[in-house]
Design a protein around this motif. Sequence first.
Motif, mmCIF file in Angstrom:
data_model
loop_
_atom_site.group_PDB
_atom_site.id
_atom_site.type_symbol
_atom_site.label_atom_id
_atom_site.label_comp_id
_atom_site.label_asym_id
_atom_site.label_seq_id
_atom_site.Cartn_x
_atom_site.Cartn_y
_atom_site.Cartn_z
ATOM 1 N N LYS A 297 18.812 47.404 75.402
ATOM 2 C CA LYS A 297 20.151 47.354 75.124
ATOM 3 C C LYS A 297 20.587 45.954 75.027
ATOM 4 C CE LYS A 297 24.529 48.028 77.191
ATOM 5 N NZ LYS A 297 24.882 47.786 78.586
ATOM 6 N N LEU A 298 20.864 45.362 73.969
ATOM 7 C CA LEU A 298 21.516 44.011 73.914
ATOM 8 C C LEU A 298 22.497 43.888 74.575
ATOM 9 C CD1 LEU A 298 20.642 41.431 72.001
ATOM 10 C CD2 LEU A 298 22.725 42.245 70.494
ATOM 11 N N ILE A 299 22.669 43.004 75.494
ATOM 12 C CA ILE A 299 23.713 42.429 76.415
ATOM 13 C C ILE A 299 24.319 41.220 75.955
ATOM 14 C CG2 ILE A 299 23.053 43.793 78.361
ATOM 15 C CD1 ILE A 299 22.499 41.008 79.759
ATOM 16 N N SER A 300 23.578 40.134 75.308
ATOM 17 C CA SER A 300 24.093 38.974 74.897
ATOM 18 C C SER A 300 23.185 38.461 73.539
ATOM 19 C CB SER A 300 23.960 37.938 75.983
ATOM 20 O OG SER A 300 24.072 36.718 75.662
ATOM 21 N N ASN A 301 24.234 37.842 72.922
ATOM 22 C CA ASN A 301 23.597 37.189 71.662
ATOM 23 C C ASN A 301 23.142 35.774 71.833
ATOM 24 O OD1 ASN A 301 23.496 39.368 69.430
ATOM 25 N ND2 ASN A 301 25.799 38.960 69.501
ATOM 26 N N GLU A 302 23.400 35.107 73.071
ATOM 27 C CA GLU A 302 23.009 33.756 73.477
ATOM 28 C C GLU A 302 21.678 33.690 73.443
ATOM 29 O OE1 GLU A 302 25.345 31.253 74.186
ATOM 30 O OE2 GLU A 302 26.708 32.689 72.996
#
Length: 330
Positions: A297-302
Motif C-alpha cells: 500500500k502506497l503511504i507517501s509519494n515523497e
Amino acid sequence: MKPSFSFLLLSFLVFSVTSFSQKIEVLTSGTKTSIRGLSVVNENIIWASGSGGKVARSTNGGKSFEWITVKGFEKNDFRDIEAFDSNTAVIMAVADPAYILKTTNGGKDWKVVYSNSTKGMFLDAMNFYDSKHGMVIGDPINDTVFQAVTSDGGDTWQVYTKYPVKVDAGEAFFASSGTNLKYFMGSYVLVSGGTKASFIFPETKLKLDILQGKESTGCNSVAYWKGRWVIVGGDFANDKDTTLNCLYSLPGPPRFRRPATPPHGYRSCVAFISKKKLITCGTSGIDISTDGGNNWKLISNESYHVCQKAKKGKAVFLAGGNGRISKLIE
Ligand SMILES: *[C@@H]1O[C@H](CO)[C@@H](O)[C@H](O)[C@H]1NC(C)=O
Ligand SMILES: *[C@@H]1O[C@H](CO)[C@@H](O)[C@H](O)[C@H]1NC(C)=O
Ligand SMILES: *[C@@H]1O[C@H](CO)[C@@H](O)[C@H](O)[C@H]1NC(C)=O
C-alpha cells in the motif's frame, strides 16, 4: 465492570483506523546532502551518511541532529554507514579512491581504516553480523566482485577471496541504500542488477524475475526475517514503473514469488518491521506491506532512498535527498 458492546465496537474502530494510517514525520531537512546510509542503533540513536562528506547523528530519537562534515572528505559520498552506539560508527566512501573510516568519539574524529585506489573500485554496501564481523562489497573488477571482511568492528579490513563471486558482463551492484548485501547463515547474500538480476549466495547464483537488462534496472535491496526474503528494485530511470520491481518468499528455501500488488514504483530499500510487516521506499514513494510482501500500500509519494528499523526497538526511520530524515508514525 463488563465492557459494553458499544465500547468494544468503539475500540475495534479506533484500532482499525490507527492500524491503517501511517504517517511520515520529517525530523530534519534542508542540507544539500543526499543521504543513502542509515543505521538505527535503538529508538534514540540514529546515524545517517551522505554526499558532501556529511554524517548526521541523533541521540534523542531524532528530536535534534548534529551534522558533521568529515574533514578532508568534503567531496566524498558516504553511501553506507554502520553504527554500534552513540560513539562508534563506520562509514564507506564509494570511489576515487574507496575509503572506509571509523569514529569512536561520536564523529569528532575519523580514522581511515581502509583505502583502495585500484582503478574501477566502487564500494556498494556494508553489512555487519554483530559488532565485530562485517563485510563490504564493491563493483566487479574483471568480472569478480570486490569483497573485504573485518572481524574487529571495522578497525582492519582484509580482502576476501575464499569464495570469489563471479558475475556476468554488465552485472553489478547498486550503491543506493547499502542493503543489497545481507548476512545469512555464516555467510552473505548479495542481490545484483544491471544486465542481470541475481540472488547470490557465495557458491549458488539464482536468476531473479526482477527487471533487468539496462544499467538502471535490477535489484537494489534485500531483507530477511526468519525464513522470509523480500527483494526490491526496478528501474531508477523510470521510477513510477511497477514492472517486476519486487519478489518475496515464504519461510523455507527461497522460492521467489511476484506480489499480487507490487510496490508503487522503483524502490531502493526494503526492511522488515516485524514478521510480516515491511516498509519499502524509493524516489517515487513509500509502501507498506502487512502480509510478508504480497500486497503493498502506497503511504507517501515523497522520495526517500533508505529505510531502517532500529536494531534494538521498533522505531522506523527513512532518509533521502536534501538531508531529509523522517520517522514512520503508526
Ligand atoms: C584493492 O582492490 C583490488 C581489486 O579488487 C584488490 O585486488 C587489492 O588486493 C586491493 N588492495 C588492498 C590494499 O586491499
Ligand atoms: C584485471 O585484468 C587486467 C588484464 O588482465 C589486469 O592487468 C589487472 O591487474 C586485473 N585487475 C585486478 C584487480 O585483478
Ligand atoms: C500519490 O499521488 C497520486 C497521484 O498524484 C495520488 O492519487 C495519491 O493520492 C497520492 N498518494 C499519497 C499516499 O499521497
